[in-house]
Design a protein around this motif. Structure first.
Motif, PDB file in Angstrom:
ATOM      1  N   GLU A 175     -11.720   2.229  -3.989  1.00 38.88           N
ATOM      2  CA  GLU A 175     -10.592   1.465  -3.408  1.00 38.88           C
ATOM      3  C   GLU A 175      -9.283   1.373  -4.652  1.00 38.88           C
ATOM      4  O   GLU A 175      -9.716   1.588  -5.776  1.00 38.88           O
ATOM      5  N   VAL A 176      -8.078   1.211  -4.136  1.00 39.76           N
ATOM      6  CA  VAL A 176      -7.302   0.677  -5.130  1.00 39.76           C
ATOM      7  C   VAL A 176      -7.157  -0.471  -5.500  1.00 39.76           C
ATOM      8  O   VAL A 176      -7.442  -1.499  -4.749  1.00 39.76           O
ATOM      9  N   THR A 177      -7.040  -0.971  -6.749  1.00 37.14           N
ATOM     10  CA  THR A 177      -7.075  -2.070  -7.112  1.00 37.14           C
ATOM     11  C   THR A 177      -5.701  -2.549  -7.844  1.00 37.14           C
ATOM     12  O   THR A 177      -5.132  -1.705  -8.671  1.00 37.14           O
ATOM     13  N   GLN A 178      -5.364  -3.793  -8.177  1.00 42.13           N
ATOM     14  CA  GLN A 178      -4.076  -4.170  -8.573  1.00 42.13           C
ATOM     15  C   GLN A 178      -4.276  -5.525  -9.471  1.00 42.13           C
ATOM     16  O   GLN A 178      -5.202  -6.583  -8.931  1.00 42.13           O
ATOM     17  N   CYS A 238      -2.010  -1.159 -11.375  1.00 38.35           N
ATOM     18  CA  CYS A 238      -2.557  -0.511 -10.337  1.00 38.35           C
ATOM     19  C   CYS A 238      -3.494   0.381 -10.982  1.00 38.35           C
ATOM     20  O   CYS A 238      -3.246   1.337 -11.702  1.00 38.35           O
ATOM     21  N   GLY A 267      -3.732  -0.997  -2.145  1.00 41.07           N
ATOM     22  CA  GLY A 267      -4.285  -2.216  -2.878  1.00 41.07           C
ATOM     23  C   GLY A 267      -4.027  -3.311  -2.262  1.00 41.07           C
ATOM     24  O   GLY A 267      -3.243  -3.625  -1.184  1.00 41.07           O
TER      25      GLY A 267
END
Lengths: 111, 113
Positions: B3-6, B23, B105
């Motif tokens: 997953e994309v995290t921010q 990000c 994200g």
């Protein structure tokens, strides 16, 4: 550039009802996605569907690329389905691949 | 599932201050994007980034904005001198190729006072 329009803008349903959300786009699409924005503002990816039909539980989506529209079906709606539904598309024509988002359908499901 | 995290999830800043939104895209993705959403409005494209350079930017992405991929894993958006109208939710996204879905994200909510 591509225009993306969604209808209806607002929808109120009783729990258990079915609904159809529509996304029209003005140009040939390369990619198309449906998102649900939850109450915390997160965009939850529902479907990546530049063409064809997909199903995931109570949700399904169909894109008819030749007629430039996509539909999102919600069956047996639940209160947790409430929120804003966005479609986003990018186009082959312009040579760029940024998503253009529609203005969304705000869905409220009543218990 | 990757997953994309921010980070951060929420940032409050004073007008005129610099902010950096961070990000971490999915590791094998090559294309990176920033979008923003002003409260109650639709999501708007800001900038796309590929091969360590900007591919495209919108008219919103003026000289106050910059993006960077400093270390091969992070992708940052810097706003040099924030304005009240920069208050919005900022989303980072990444994709493996131009013919693939974009993974978004969870967003950073920026509030400029």
């Amino acid at each position: 550039g591509i225009q993306v329009e969604q209808s209806p803008p607002d929808l109120i349903l009783q729990e258990g009802a079915n609904s159809t959300l529509r996304c029209n786009f003005s140009d040939s699409v390369n990619n198309l996605q449906w998102f649900h924005q939850n109450p915390w503002g997160q965009l939850i990816n529902l479907f990546y569907i530049p063409s064809g039909t997909k199903q995931n539980g109570r949700l399904s989506a169909t894109t008819v690329a030749t007629e430039r529209y996509s539909l999102l079906y919600i069956s047996s709606s639940q209160t947790t389905d409430s929120g804003v539904y966005f479609c986003a598309a990018d186009t082959l024509t312009s040579g760029t691949y940024k998503y253009i988002f529609g203005t969304g359908t705000r869905l409220k499901v009543l218990a | 599932e990757p997953e994309v995290t921010q980070t951060p999830s929420h940032q409050v800043t004073q007008m005129g201050q610099e902010v950096i939104l961070r990000c971490v895209p999915i590791s094998n993705h090559l294309y990176f994007y920033w979008y923003r959403q002003i409260l109650g409005q639709k999501v708007e494209f800001l900038v796309s980034f590929y091969n360590n350079e900007i591919s495209e930017k919108s008219e919103i992405f003026d000289d106050q904005f910059s993006v960077e991929r400093p270390d091969g894993s992070n992708f940052t958006l810097k706003i040099r001198s924030t304005k009240l109208e920069d208050s919005a939710m900022y989303f980072c996204a990444s994709s493996a190729s131009l013919n693939n879905e974009q993974f978004f994200g969870p967003g950073t909510r920026l509030t400029v006072l």
